[in-house]
Design a protein around this motif. Structure first.
Motif, PDB file in Angstrom:
ATOM      1  N   GLU A 123     -54.590 102.121  19.185  1.00 36.53           N
ATOM      2  CA  GLU A 123     -55.154 101.593  17.935  1.00 36.53           C
ATOM      3  C   GLU A 123     -56.395 100.753  18.210  1.00 36.53           C
ATOM      4  O   GLU A 123     -57.398 100.873  17.489  1.00 36.53           O
ATOM      5  CB  GLU A 123     -54.097 100.776  17.183  1.00 36.53           C
ATOM      6  N   LYS A 125     -49.217 102.407  22.071  1.00 38.36           N
ATOM      7  CA  LYS A 125     -49.683 102.598  20.698  1.00 38.36           C
ATOM      8  C   LYS A 125     -50.699 101.521  20.334  1.00 38.36           C
ATOM      9  O   LYS A 125     -51.714 101.802  19.699  1.00 38.36           O
ATOM     10  CB  LYS A 125     -48.496 102.570  19.733  1.00 38.36           C
ATOM     11  N   GLU A 126     -50.441 100.295  20.758  1.00 39.16           N
ATOM     12  CA  GLU A 126     -51.340  99.187  20.459  1.00 39.16           C
ATOM     13  C   GLU A 126     -52.719  99.418  21.084  1.00 39.16           C
ATOM     14  O   GLU A 126     -53.747  99.184  20.452  1.00 39.16           O
ATOM     15  CB  GLU A 126     -50.749  97.859  20.946  1.00 39.16           C
ATOM     16  N   ILE A 182     -50.360 107.278  14.254  1.00 37.48           N
ATOM     17  CA  ILE A 182     -51.548 106.504  13.913  1.00 37.48           C
ATOM     18  C   ILE A 182     -52.433 107.314  12.964  1.00 37.48           C
ATOM     19  O   ILE A 182     -52.617 108.512  13.159  1.00 37.48           O
ATOM     20  CB  ILE A 182     -52.348 106.160  15.196  1.00 37.48           C
ATOM     21  N   ASN A 199     -60.078 101.768  16.868  1.00 33.65           N
ATOM     22  CA  ASN A 199     -60.778 100.841  15.978  1.00 33.65           C
ATOM     23  C   ASN A 199     -62.114 100.363  16.556  1.00 33.65           C
ATOM     24  O   ASN A 199     -62.999  99.951  15.822  1.00 33.65           O
ATOM     25  CB  ASN A 199     -59.886  99.644  15.643  1.00 33.65           C
ATOM     26  N   ILE A 215     -55.628 108.690  12.105  1.00 32.55           N
ATOM     27  CA  ILE A 215     -56.834 108.978  12.885  1.00 32.55           C
ATOM     28  C   ILE A 215     -57.934 109.453  11.943  1.00 32.55           C
ATOM     29  O   ILE A 215     -57.737 110.430  11.232  1.00 32.55           O
ATOM     30  CB  ILE A 215     -56.553 110.067  13.942  1.00 32.55           C
TER      31      ILE A 215
END
Length: 82
Positions: free
Chosen positions: A76, A72-73, A25, A80, A27
């Motif tokens: 994120e 992972k979702e 990801i 966010n 970052i």
């Protein structure tokens, strides 16, 4: 300036998997990985009780925390949202 601390243990499979997901990801913060087996000072300071734990600091003050392994979702979404 924001810093993301990732508290891990070298023997912890969830820590390894979480770190691998985090590396996938983008970052927008400085990332510091802290192995609590090697240095527990910051873990004690911030009351870390679950490994892995992500702790976002702004000017050395905690502003958000994510404890335990997550997808992972979810990583994120969490990144966010902050």
């Amino acid at each position: 300036m924001k810093t993301l601390l990732m508290f891990v243990a070298h023997w912890s499979a969830p820590s390894l998997h979480q770190r691998q997901l985090l590396e996938q990801i983008a970052i927008p913060f400085v990332l510091e990985i802290i192995d609590v087996c090697e240095d527990c000072t910051l873990a004690i300071k911030y009351g870390i009780r679950i490994i892995p734990t992500l702790l976002l600091l702004e000017n050395d003050e905690p502003i958000s925390r994510l404890a335990g392994f997550t997808t992972k979702e979810n990583l994120e979404l969490w990144l966010n949202a902050i």
